[in-house]
Write a protein that holds these residues in place. Structure first.
Motif, PDB file in Angstrom:
ATOM      1  N   TRP A   1      38.661 -37.957  62.985  1.00 36.79           N
ATOM      2  CA  TRP A   1      39.623 -37.405  62.804  1.00 36.79           C
ATOM      3  C   TRP A   1      40.286 -37.206  61.497  1.00 36.79           C
ATOM      4  O   TRP A   1      40.945 -36.491  61.235  1.00 36.79           O
ATOM      5  CB  TRP A   1      40.598 -38.844  63.708  1.00 36.79           C
ATOM      6  N   ALA A   2      39.700 -38.095  60.232  1.00 35.69           N
ATOM      7  CA  ALA A   2      40.050 -38.071  59.444  1.00 35.69           C
ATOM      8  C   ALA A   2      39.192 -36.343  58.662  1.00 35.69           C
ATOM      9  O   ALA A   2      40.578 -35.937  57.816  1.00 35.69           O
ATOM     10  CB  ALA A   2      39.341 -39.183  58.387  1.00 35.69           C
ATOM     11  N   LEU A   3      38.343 -36.818  58.837  1.00 29.57           N
ATOM     12  CA  LEU A   3      38.009 -34.834  58.953  1.00 29.57           C
ATOM     13  C   LEU A   3      38.399 -33.544  59.494  1.00 29.57           C
ATOM     14  O   LEU A   3      38.941 -32.755  58.954  1.00 29.57           O
ATOM     15  CB  LEU A   3      36.180 -34.827  59.095  1.00 29.57           C
ATOM     16  N   ILE A   4      38.946 -34.234  60.656  1.00 27.72           N
ATOM     17  CA  ILE A   4      40.142 -32.891  61.041  1.00 27.72           C
ATOM     18  C   ILE A   4      40.853 -32.982  60.924  1.00 27.72           C
ATOM     19  O   ILE A   4      41.179 -31.507  60.662  1.00 27.72           O
ATOM     20  CB  ILE A   4      39.889 -33.732  62.537  1.00 27.72           C
ATOM     21  N   ILE A   5      42.015 -34.207  60.287  1.00 36.25           N
ATOM     22  CA  ILE A   5      42.713 -34.101  59.281  1.00 36.25           C
ATOM     23  C   ILE A   5      42.760 -32.928  58.268  1.00 36.25           C
ATOM     24  O   ILE A   5      43.450 -32.264  58.080  1.00 36.25           O
ATOM     25  CB  ILE A   5      43.480 -34.952  59.223  1.00 36.25           C
ATOM     26  N   ALA A   6      41.857 -33.335  57.848  1.00 32.04           N
ATOM     27  CA  ALA A   6      41.550 -32.883  56.378  1.00 32.04           C
ATOM     28  C   ALA A   6      40.936 -31.488  56.326  1.00 32.04           C
ATOM     29  O   ALA A   6      41.541 -30.351  55.882  1.00 32.04           O
ATOM     30  CB  ALA A   6      40.482 -33.614  55.151  1.00 32.04           C
ATOM     31  N   SER A   7      40.406 -31.100  57.600  1.00 30.65           N
ATOM     32  CA  SER A   7      40.104 -29.617  57.582  1.00 30.65           C
ATOM     33  C   SER A   7      41.138 -28.705  57.539  1.00 30.65           C
ATOM     34  O   SER A   7      41.447 -27.419  57.707  1.00 30.65           O
ATOM     35  CB  SER A   7      39.211 -29.460  58.985  1.00 30.65           C
ATOM     36  N   ILE A   8      42.072 -29.326  59.459  1.00 25.48           N
ATOM     37  CA  ILE A   8      43.413 -29.080  59.583  1.00 25.48           C
ATOM     38  C   ILE A   8      44.257 -28.599  57.823  1.00 25.48           C
ATOM     39  O   ILE A   8      44.154 -26.915  57.965  1.00 25.48           O
ATOM     40  CB  ILE A   8      44.549 -29.364  60.696  1.00 25.48           C
TER      41      ILE A   8
END
Length: 617
Positions: A38-45
């Motif tokens: 989730w941290a990587l998903i949010i960072a990507s977005i």
């Protein structure tokens, strides 16, 4: 909304970086995959948002920019659930853009500071013969103006009456004030250090020498604003090629996974990261070693430089006159030095200051019957003795006989570029002092190192007289040297060399150097120089350490070479991966992503080598 996101993309980059750190810490310390993902998903977005907006804006004007490919690649990484790739690529892309923004933008404050230095008022002679303060814009050619001690000369003009010493550093760059008398030329923006003069205005407003300096800086800065980055030029062909290839593969095979795989493998992750990493490492090394490099364009151009032009004063020389040699013709040197110091203490002349500094602590005596001999020196009485302090002409006027030894010393010191101060007591020569601006320690060796790094031409331009310039040039082994150069002359010389195809760097430290600093391919300012020179320049040698210049050149060459290596690695890996997709059975997305990540690591490590770069002795 778009403006808000783009305006705050640096804060977005920071948040994205923190989220990536949280993701990997949670995985390595707690093995918490949910937080990791989730941290990587949010960072990507978050990271993708400003990149996607720039991609959209580029497509609106029919430009397929690298942001377009990064956007599609990140979306592709999402589809194959490779969140690490999408997050890291977006973060490093934004970080690279941030560094470019920080270092490439030529500040406009230089023009503002130049304008603030320009004189604003003048004492103008009115119809009744009295002088009144008016705005400098109200001065016309032919007006008579009064300039008092400490005031700026408001216009270019000619001295009508009076005399004094003017500091012309803002125009010529020379530290030693110049004596002005009737019919002498004066320039706007210079400062009358002592005396009072009346001048007639010859050139006013934008036509003055100082006004032309401002104009030259504006034009030179504008000429630099259209430079393009190599990656943008490369992506002009690379990005559409990958997109077309991916579409053709999907069209032929109808295999959406294969098409996405090509997009992902074709994502220029290492390419996007490679240049900024080299850039950051090179700039970091420079900062650690007292060199400020203002961006990748600077690194690219400086690494190709074949000609370096130097201002003399404050660059090759220290910038302050000092006593280089003292010859005594007496057994009572201490007492004679005290008499000399007593006279020089009453003078504001820069040579007097240099002499007082050289003599140091001494016993001062009362000075009486002081007589200033125009163009010669000073005659005065000290403790009942008649002292004559000045040049050789004053000694001849005072019938002071020079021995053969003294004549030989005078001849030698003059050939070495000294200004001479002779002291005679009661008609007998006692001291000869040679005063000159000292060459910086180690400059000759530094210039030899520049030659070894591929600099073909070392040129000196100075406002000083040609004789002194030639002496310095011979001592340092320069290719060419030109004296009596005003700012517009220096700028014109730079322009001429550029028209001949030379890649020109200019090294200076004064306001007078700012047009040439801005006009040259690379402007290099000494850190103790004026703020204007520093703001206008591309490279700053902090603490005015000239010895950092060879390191700066060697570093830019190493950094440019490192950038090329990273580009070759990045493109080479992409080509190998794409070839593997089409011509092998063992290539799949997992192996491709592993190699792809490896290439990113390789270019990062390759770039980091620059942090420990040192110029070989």
């Amino acid at each position: 909304m778009q403006r808000y996101i783009l305006r705050n993309k640096n804060q977005t980059m920071l948040i994205s970086g923190i989220l990536i750190a949280i993701a990997f810490i949670s995985k390595w310390t707690m093995n918490n995959i949910m937080i990791f993902n989730w941290a990587l998903i949010i960072a990507s977005i978050l990271g993708l948002a400003p990149i996607a907006i720039q991609a959209y804006q580029a497509l609106r004007v029919k430009v397929v920019s690298i942001e377009v490919l990064v956007t599609i690649a990140v979306i592709g990484a999402f589809l194959i659930q490779n969140h690490e790739e999408s997050a890291i690529v977006t973060f490093l892309f934004l970080f690279g853009a941030y560094l470019e923004q920080r270092t490439l933008n030529q500040t406009r404050s230089a023009i503002k500071e130049l304008t603030e230095m320009a004189p604003e008022s003048a004492l103008k002679q009115m119809d009744d013969g009295e002088f009144e303060e008016v705005e400098v814009d109200d001065v016309d050619e032919g007006d008579i103006l009064l300039v008092k001690t400490g005031a700026k000369v408001p216009v270019d003009g000619t001295v009508l009456t009076g005399e004094g010493y003017i500091n012309e550093a803002s125009i010529t760059g020379e530290a030693i004030p110049v004596e002005k008398e009737k019919d002498s030329k004066v320039f706007a923006g210079t400062i009358l250090e002592n005396g009072t003069i009346q001048i007639v205005a010859d050139r006013v407003g934008e036509d003055t020498t100082f006004g032309k300096i401002i104009e030259l800086v504006e034009e030179a800065q504008d000429s630099k604003s259209e430079a393009e980055r190599f990656i943008d030029r490369f992506s002009k062909y690379y990005t559409p090629a990958v997109l077309i290839l991916s579409f053709i593969v999907w069209l032929v095979s109808r295999n959406i996974e294969l098409a996405i795989t090509i997009l992902v493998l074709g994502c220029p992750g290492a390419l996007v990261i490679g240049v900024p990493v080299s850039n950051v490492a090179g700039i970091g090394n420079g900062a650690k070693n007292g060199v400020l490099l203002k961006g990748s364009e600077v690194i690219h151009d400086f690494s190709r430089t074949d000609t370096i032009i130097f201002d003399k004063t404050g660059t090759l020389t220290i910038g302050n006159p000092e006593v280089s040699e003292t010859k005594y013709y007496t057994d009572n040197a201490h007492e004679v030095s005290g008499y000399l110091a007593s006279i020089e203490r009453e003078s504001d002349h820069p040579l007097a200051k240099a002499i007082l500094k050289e003599i140091g602590e001494t016993i001062f005596s009362p000075v009486e019957n002081t007589e200033v001999v125009k163009g010669g020196g000073i005659i005065a009485s000290v403790n009942g003795h008649r002292l004559s302090v000045g040049n050789v002409l004053l000694m001849e006027k005072e019938n002071v006989e020079l021995s053969e030894e003294a004549k030989a010393d005078v001849s030698r010191l003059e050939k070495e570029g000294n200004s001479l101060v002779l002291t005679a007591i009661d008609g007998k020569l006692e001291i000869i002092m040679g005063v000159k601006d000292q060459i910086r320690k180690g400059v000759k060796k530094d210039l030899e190192r520049l030659k070894s790094l591929g600099i073909k031409n070392l040129v000196m331009l100075s406002g000083d007289n040609q004789g002194t310039v030639d002496l310095v040039s011979r001592e340092l082994g320069l290719t060419k040297a030109h004296g009596h150069m005003l700012p517009e002359d220096k700028a014109e010389y730079v322009k001429k060399l550029k028209e001949e195809g030379r890649i020109v760097a200019f090294v200076g430290d004064g306001v007078n150097d700012s047009p040439s600093l801005a006009l040259a391919d690379i402007g290099i300012a000494m850190g103790s120089g004026t703020d204007v020179a520093i703001e206008t320049s591309d490279v700053v040698l902090m603490n005015s350490d000239f010895g950092r210049l060879p390191h700066a050149l060697g570093l830019t060459k190493a950094t440019a070479r490192n950038m090329r290596q990273n580009i070759i690695i990045a493109v080479g890996v992409v080509l190998i991966l794409l070839a593997g997709v089409f011509f092998s059975d063992w290539m799949n997305m997992s192996i491709g992503m592993l190699v792809h990540e490896g290439s990113i690591l390789v270019v990062i490590l390759n770039g980091m080598r620059l942090l420990s770069y040192e110029l070989k002795k």
